[in-house]
Design an enzyme around this catalytic site. Structure first.
Site, PDB file in Angstrom:
ATOM      1  N   SER A  47      42.579  29.902  29.995  1.00  0.00           N
ATOM      2  CA  SER A  47      42.970  28.721  31.035  1.00  0.00           C
ATOM      3  C   SER A  47      43.885  29.454  31.803  1.00  0.00           C
ATOM      4  O   SER A  47      44.815  30.578  31.493  1.00  0.00           O
ATOM      5  CB  SER A  47      43.558  27.586  30.461  1.00  0.00           C
ATOM      6  N   TYR A  56      49.493  23.725  24.873  1.00  0.00           N
ATOM      7  CA  TYR A  56      48.082  23.980  25.425  1.00  0.00           C
ATOM      8  C   TYR A  56      48.201  25.358  25.735  1.00  0.00           C
ATOM      9  O   TYR A  56      47.555  26.340  25.732  1.00  0.00           O
ATOM     10  CB  TYR A  56      47.675  23.143  26.635  1.00  0.00           C
TER      11      TYR A  56
HETATM   12  N1  LIG Z   1      37.942  21.719  32.718  1.00  0.00           N
HETATM   13  C1  LIG Z   1      38.976  22.530  33.072  1.00  0.00           C
HETATM   14  O1  LIG Z   1      39.645  22.253  33.974  1.00  0.00           O
HETATM   15  C2  LIG Z   1      39.589  23.548  32.214  1.00  0.00           C
HETATM   16  C3  LIG Z   1      40.463  24.449  32.775  1.00  0.00           C
HETATM   17  C4  LIG Z   1      41.026  25.608  32.034  1.00  0.00           C
HETATM   18  C5  LIG Z   1      40.364  25.937  30.807  1.00  0.00           C
HETATM   19  N2  LIG Z   1      39.405  25.119  30.250  1.00  0.00           N
HETATM   20  C6  LIG Z   1      38.901  25.356  29.111  1.00  0.00           C
HETATM   21  O2  LIG Z   1      37.620  25.527  29.024  1.00  0.00           O
HETATM   22  C7  LIG Z   1      36.861  25.005  27.889  1.00  0.00           C
HETATM   23  C8  LIG Z   1      35.833  23.847  28.263  1.00  0.00           C
HETATM   24  O3  LIG Z   1      36.634  22.927  28.708  1.00  0.00           O
HETATM   25  P1  LIG Z   1      35.981  21.444  29.417  1.00  0.00           P
HETATM   26  O4  LIG Z   1      37.098  20.605  29.960  1.00  0.00           O
HETATM   27  O5  LIG Z   1      34.997  21.868  30.698  1.00  0.00           O
HETATM   28  O6  LIG Z   1      35.173  20.933  28.466  1.00  0.00           O
HETATM   29  P2  LIG Z   1      33.548  20.712  27.953  1.00  0.00           P
HETATM   30  O7  LIG Z   1      32.791  19.990  29.173  1.00  0.00           O
HETATM   31  O8  LIG Z   1      33.299  22.537  28.032  1.00  0.00           O
HETATM   32  O9  LIG Z   1      33.756  20.040  26.649  1.00  0.00           O
HETATM   33  C9  LIG Z   1      34.224  20.851  25.507  1.00  0.00           C
HETATM   34  C10 LIG Z   1      33.273  20.331  24.453  1.00  0.00           C
HETATM   35  O10 LIG Z   1      33.883  20.846  23.382  1.00  0.00           O
HETATM   36  C11 LIG Z   1      33.284  19.965  22.270  1.00  0.00           C
HETATM   37  N3  LIG Z   1      34.481  20.108  21.268  1.00  0.00           N
HETATM   38  C12 LIG Z   1      35.904  19.763  21.357  1.00  0.00           C
HETATM   39  N4  LIG Z   1      36.189  19.947  20.038  1.00  0.00           N
HETATM   40  C13 LIG Z   1      35.118  20.263  19.196  1.00  0.00           C
HETATM   41  C14 LIG Z   1      35.322  20.932  17.738  1.00  0.00           C
HETATM   42  N5  LIG Z   1      36.358  20.432  17.226  1.00  0.00           N
HETATM   43  N6  LIG Z   1      33.957  21.246  17.442  1.00  0.00           N
HETATM   44  C15 LIG Z   1      32.867  21.400  18.098  1.00  0.00           C
HETATM   45  N7  LIG Z   1      32.952  20.875  19.300  1.00  0.00           N
HETATM   46  C16 LIG Z   1      34.090  20.558  19.861  1.00  0.00           C
HETATM   47  C17 LIG Z   1      33.480  18.659  22.888  1.00  0.00           C
HETATM   48  O11 LIG Z   1      32.630  17.616  22.232  1.00  0.00           O
HETATM   49  C18 LIG Z   1      32.650  19.036  24.217  1.00  0.00           C
HETATM   50  O12 LIG Z   1      31.422  18.999  24.143  1.00  0.00           O
HETATM   51  C19 LIG Z   1      38.050  24.668  26.831  1.00  0.00           C
HETATM   52  O13 LIG Z   1      38.338  25.757  26.275  1.00  0.00           O
HETATM   53  C20 LIG Z   1      39.331  24.355  27.962  1.00  0.00           C
HETATM   54  O14 LIG Z   1      40.549  24.452  27.425  1.00  0.00           O
HETATM   55  C21 LIG Z   1      38.872  23.879  30.902  1.00  0.00           C
END
Ligand SMILES: NC(=O)c1ccc[n+]([C@@H]2O[C@H](COP(=O)([O-])OP(=O)(O)OC[C@H]3O[C@@H](n4cnc5c(N)ncnc54)[C@H](O)[C@@H]3O)[C@@H](O)[C@H]2O)c1
Length: 266
Positions: free
Chosen positions: A146, A159
């Site tokens: 992130s 985080y």
């Molecule tokens: N969305 C953002 O703005 C953003 C920004 C920076 C980093 N990230 C990182 O990108 C990654 C994806 O984030 P996102 O917001 O796009 O979410 P995403 O749409 O990829 O959803 C996350 C998925 O992970 C699954 N999940 C969560 N905990 C779990 C567990 N214990 N076991 C199995 N599955 C699990 C959820 O059910 C969900 O389907 C994460 O690592 C997040 O920290 C996201």
């Protein structure tokens, strides 16, 4: 479940959190469209079945394992499932992660433990299991970090610590794995308006879209927020032969957020 519609001679990638409506699902779709066998591991069973079913109906190769990656045996189970479904594990994307916006004084030990369990410990276990299973010819791992590993605003102490850990883990794992021909890289997304993120923002404001518009203007150099598909395309590049000379690297896809000293105010 073993009904994966395997494409012969294709490579296989495991995507944790690959059912997600934001980055995870987009990575799974981009990789399947690129001809990879995709193994989605996610605790959201409905979303996982729905996405893998949609991909298979398009003639693509996708299998789904419903599981909580925090469970100590989940990584080994996922690797066995991938071997049963497609006969190999060539790549891993450690995508699953949970967010937290909370001043440090309000963080409980349970919340702290849970976010490290998901964002760091599971990535370590999945990497260990995947490296053990990867073929002698090598493999590739992409960790989703992130922008909070690089720069911060209030409320992100815990985080940010998990994502800083992933950033350092990437370089150290690359050092361990280089001699085996396994590459490890990291992508730091900025704000991607995933359902998970929209839910977090809803705790700050009732008008999520206005908040996102203001964020984009004030905290990015570029006019558009990054999308899950754009992160997926970067994953595809890191997993491809075009990246055979790249390991131990982290790159931000954040519209410029991490290089700004101050937010734009005019
Ligand atoms: N969305 C953002 O703005 C953003 C920004 C920076 C980093 N990230 C990182 O990108 C990654 C994806 O984030 P996102 O917001 O796009 O979410 P995403 O749409 O990829 O959803 C996350 C998925 O992970 C699954 N999940 C969560 N905990 C779990 C567990 N214990 N076991 C199995 N599955 C699990 C959820 O059910 C969900 O389907 C994460 O690592 C997040 O920290 C996201």
């Amino acid at each position: 479940m073993t009904n994966p519609g395997a494409a012969p001679h294709s490579k296989t990638v495991i995507v944790t959190g690959g059912a997600g409506g934001g980055i995870g699902g987009a990575i799974a779709a981009v990789m399947a469209e690129a001809g990879w066998n995709v193994v989605i591991v996610d605790l959201d069973i409905e979303a996982g079945q729905s996405l893998s079913g949609r991909l298979r109906r398009k003639g693509l190769a996708a299998a789904f394992l419903g599981a909580d990656i925090v469970n100590a045996d989940c990584a080994e189970k996922a690797v066995s499932f991938a071997m049963d479904s497609y006969g190999a594990v060539d790549a891993l994307v450690n995508n699953a992660g949970v967010g937290m916006v909370q001043d440090i004084t309000g963080v409980s030990d349970e919340d702290y433990r849970r976010i490290f369990d998901v964002n760091v410990d599971a990535a370590y276990r999945f990497s260990r299991a995947a490296v053990r299973a990867m073929p002698g010819s090598g493999g590739s791992i992409v960790n989703i970090g992130s922008v909070h590993a690089l720069a911060n605003i209030t409320g992100y102490t815990v985080y940010a610590a998990t994502k800083g850990a992933i950033d350092a883990f990437t370089r150290a794992l690359a050092a361990d794995c280089g001699p085996r021909g396994i590459r490890v890289n990291c992508i730091h997304p900025g704000l991607v308006p995933s359902p998970q993120n929209r839910e977090l923002i809803q705790r700050l404001t009732s008008d999520v879209d206005a908040w996102l518009e203001s964020y984009t203007y004030k905290r990015q150099l570029l006019a558009n927020l990054p999308t899950g598909r754009q992160v997926g395309e970067l994953v595809k590049f890191f997993l491809s032969d075009a990246a055979v000379a790249i390991t131990g690297q982290s790159i931000a896809i954040d519209g410029g957020t991490s290089v700004m000293l101050y937010e734009r105010c005019l």
